[in-house]
Design a protein around this motif. Sequence first.
Motif, PDB file in Angstrom:
ATOM      1  N   UNK A 107       0.833  -1.024   0.114  1.00  0.00           N
ATOM      2  CA  UNK A 107       0.131   0.150  -0.051  1.00  0.00           C
ATOM      3  C   UNK A 107       0.902   1.337  -0.161  1.00  0.00           C
ATOM      4  N   UNK A 108       0.206   2.337  -0.811  1.00  0.00           N
ATOM      5  CA  UNK A 108       1.183   3.460  -0.708  1.00  0.00           C
ATOM      6  C   UNK A 108       0.415   4.401   0.341  1.00  0.00           C
ATOM      7  N   UNK A 109       0.816   5.779   0.548  1.00  0.00           N
ATOM      8  CA  UNK A 109       0.579   6.502   1.608  1.00  0.00           C
ATOM      9  C   UNK A 109      -0.949   6.846   1.422  1.00  0.00           C
ATOM     10  N   UNK A 110      -1.342   6.946   0.048  1.00  0.00           N
ATOM     11  CA  UNK A 110      -3.130   7.196  -0.020  1.00  0.00           C
ATOM     12  C   UNK A 110      -3.653   5.842  -0.361  1.00  0.00           C
ATOM     13  N   UNK A 111      -3.278   4.555   0.022  1.00  0.00           N
ATOM     14  CA  UNK A 111      -3.819   3.461   0.130  1.00  0.00           C
ATOM     15  C   UNK A 111      -4.073   2.887  -1.269  1.00  0.00           C
ATOM     16  N   UNK A 112      -3.346   3.614  -2.314  1.00  0.00           N
ATOM     17  CA  UNK A 112      -3.270   2.778  -3.440  1.00  0.00           C
ATOM     18  C   UNK A 112      -2.343   1.646  -3.508  1.00  0.00           C
ATOM     19  N   UNK A 113      -1.947   1.045  -4.602  1.00  0.00           N
ATOM     20  CA  UNK A 113      -0.976  -0.281  -4.327  1.00  0.00           C
ATOM     21  C   UNK A 113       0.115  -0.102  -5.154  1.00  0.00           C
ATOM     22  N   UNK A 114       1.346  -0.172  -4.944  1.00  0.00           N
ATOM     23  CA  UNK A 114       2.285   0.086  -5.777  1.00  0.00           C
ATOM     24  C   UNK A 114       3.472  -1.130  -5.698  1.00  0.00           C
ATOM     25  N   UNK A 115       4.306  -1.229  -6.691  1.00  0.00           N
ATOM     26  CA  UNK A 115       5.198  -2.361  -6.493  1.00  0.00           C
ATOM     27  C   UNK A 115       6.606  -1.644  -5.976  1.00  0.00           C
ATOM     28  N   UNK A 116       7.216  -2.391  -5.160  1.00  0.00           N
ATOM     29  CA  UNK A 116       8.396  -1.910  -4.448  1.00  0.00           C
ATOM     30  C   UNK A 116       9.384  -3.267  -4.339  1.00  0.00           C
ATOM     31  N   UNK A 117      10.586  -2.875  -3.700  1.00  0.00           N
ATOM     32  CA  UNK A 117      11.417  -3.814  -3.407  1.00  0.00           C
ATOM     33  C   UNK A 117      11.908  -3.678  -1.861  1.00  0.00           C
ATOM     34  N   UNK A 118      12.309  -4.740  -1.258  1.00  0.00           N
ATOM     35  CA  UNK A 118      12.697  -4.760  -0.080  1.00  0.00           C
ATOM     36  C   UNK A 118      14.032  -5.581   0.385  1.00  0.00           C
ATOM     37  N   UNK A 119      15.223  -5.310   0.896  1.00  0.00           N
ATOM     38  CA  UNK A 119      16.325  -6.103   1.063  1.00  0.00           C
ATOM     39  C   UNK A 119      16.382  -6.661   2.687  1.00  0.00           C
ATOM     40  N   UNK A 120      15.290  -6.250   3.355  1.00  0.00           N
ATOM     41  CA  UNK A 120      15.283  -6.751   4.746  1.00  0.00           C
ATOM     42  C   UNK A 120      13.833  -7.554   5.095  1.00  0.00           C
ATOM     43  N   UNK A 121      14.125  -8.156   6.368  1.00  0.00           N
ATOM     44  CA  UNK A 121      12.894  -8.883   6.757  1.00  0.00           C
ATOM     45  C   UNK A 121      11.788  -7.882   7.305  1.00  0.00           C
ATOM     46  N   UNK A 185      -7.887 -13.953  -9.807  1.00  0.00           N
ATOM     47  CA  UNK A 185      -9.002 -13.746 -10.541  1.00  0.00           C
ATOM     48  C   UNK A 185      -9.340 -12.734 -11.412  1.00  0.00           C
ATOM     49  N   UNK A 186      -8.464 -11.712 -11.340  1.00  0.00           N
ATOM     50  CA  UNK A 186      -8.417 -10.392 -12.037  1.00  0.00           C
ATOM     51  C   UNK A 186      -8.167  -9.486 -11.305  1.00  0.00           C
ATOM     52  N   UNK A 187      -7.902  -8.321 -12.042  1.00  0.00           N
ATOM     53  CA  UNK A 187      -7.455  -7.029 -11.218  1.00  0.00           C
ATOM     54  C   UNK A 187      -8.466  -5.884 -11.156  1.00  0.00           C
ATOM     55  N   UNK A 188      -9.015  -5.488 -10.209  1.00  0.00           N
ATOM     56  CA  UNK A 188      -9.974  -4.520 -10.024  1.00  0.00           C
ATOM     57  C   UNK A 188      -9.496  -2.988 -10.408  1.00  0.00           C
ATOM     58  N   UNK A 189     -10.491  -2.237 -10.462  1.00  0.00           N
ATOM     59  CA  UNK A 189     -10.000  -0.864 -10.975  1.00  0.00           C
ATOM     60  C   UNK A 189      -9.625   0.058  -9.945  1.00  0.00           C
ATOM     61  N   UNK A 190      -8.294   0.452  -9.901  1.00  0.00           N
ATOM     62  CA  UNK A 190      -7.772   1.424  -8.719  1.00  0.00           C
ATOM     63  C   UNK A 190      -8.787   2.646  -8.365  1.00  0.00           C
ATOM     64  N   UNK A 191      -9.637   3.203  -9.625  1.00  0.00           N
ATOM     65  CA  UNK A 191     -10.448   4.342  -9.345  1.00  0.00           C
ATOM     66  C   UNK A 191     -11.438   3.658  -8.544  1.00  0.00           C
ATOM     67  N   UNK A 192     -12.204   2.729  -8.823  1.00  0.00           N
ATOM     68  CA  UNK A 192     -13.489   2.002  -8.159  1.00  0.00           C
ATOM     69  C   UNK A 192     -12.983   1.708  -6.819  1.00  0.00           C
ATOM     70  N   UNK A 193     -11.611   1.411  -6.475  1.00  0.00           N
ATOM     71  CA  UNK A 193     -11.271   1.221  -5.068  1.00  0.00           C
ATOM     72  C   UNK A 193     -11.158   2.507  -4.360  1.00  0.00           C
ATOM     73  N   UNK A 194     -10.664   3.600  -4.871  1.00  0.00           N
ATOM     74  CA  UNK A 194     -10.205   4.889  -4.506  1.00  0.00           C
ATOM     75  C   UNK A 194     -11.604   5.371  -4.030  1.00  0.00           C
TER      76      UNK A 194
END
Length: 407
Positions: A107-121, A185-194
């Motif tokens: 989740x991003x700061x506005x509760x949208x969803x973004x891809x990211x990476x981590x190097x820590x547990x 199952x499929x990806x819903x609309x980010x605008x519908x989520x917002x």
Amino acid sequence: MIKVKDKSACCGCVACVQICPKQCISLDEDKEGFLYPTVNRNLCIECGKCEAVCIELHSFEVREPLKVFAAQHFDESVRAASSSGGIFTLLAETIINDGGVVFGARFDSDWSVVHDFTETHEGLQAFRGSKYLQSRIGNTYRQAEKFLKAGRKVLFSGTPCQIAGLKRYLHKDYENLLAVDFVCHGVPSPLVWKKYLEETIARQCEKNSVLLHFNPLISERGSMAGIRKRKIDTICFRNKNLGWKKYSFALTLSEVTTDGEKNTVLLSTIFPENEYMQAFLADFSLRPSCYACPAKGGKSGSDLTIGDFWGIEKIAPEIDDDKGCSLVIVHTDKKVNRLSNNSILSEISLRQDPFKGNPSYYTSPYQPVNRAFFFSQFGKNGFCKAWKKTMSTKLQDRILRKIYQLL
């Protein structure tokens, strides 16, 4: 040059955007809230790289699974915080322990969803749990390629179309890459989520809620004096308080008074009763390409496909405790031997039909006949009213939907 004439032929993997050497492809949001690529013709050099990585133009072959497992993480706290059996966490931990990098959706700061990476547990926690909307992939294919070329081990998780996009972008196999997709199952609309979130918070503000009832500033003064704007603290699409099979959508709201007191309220509904989940599971809010997904049935190029092992109570009832069980579909032999170190791992014969409870592995959802009506109402009236109109059994609403179909 990429040109989207039919939106059902673009899954939004954005491999074309990341491969472009002139960076002349941008993403534009349509009225349904999905992103599509647009080429700046003045900058384009007609190199053809964008078309070469397009998974709609160049899909992978269907692959039959090598093996299928039912799996559960030994750590009960990890399993409780996971959507199913906690196997993503286990896979990710092995990569982190080897000095590698893990890519996932958060989740991003506005509760949208973004891809990211981590190097820590510690960074893995943000990737844990299902997030039912299309994530913004950003430039993570490029980032993953840099780590791979540097010799780092990389786990990249995503939807089947995102994994297919990554594999097309890389254009070669890397032994140090573990590509993991999930039964989608499929990806819903980010605008519908917002809009759903905005309307949920607005409705809560209008109610004489638990927050207001127990706030002394309101009960004493009968007004909103001293109350700051509500904010979302946590969101969980798959809360297991009532069990894995009867999961709930849970959202925690909080507000802080001018005296510094923080009041919170939990909004929780089991998934069949939540309007957002209803629209998602009934296939109304999905991206157009989901109805003819080009990456089903192992066509994504992933090493592993994971998901909920729905139906495990019939195949292996001895390991079903309603706390979550993962389905692990093996396409290559990478890392599978290490799963047994920290999990309950049971191989399931293909003769037992482990896909019976997971038809989404092979088949795309059907496009609802009233999908266009739903989005037309959504554009005018927002999510909740649109969903009610779409599902209404009133004669006038049924006539309205029929007229819309004929237009």
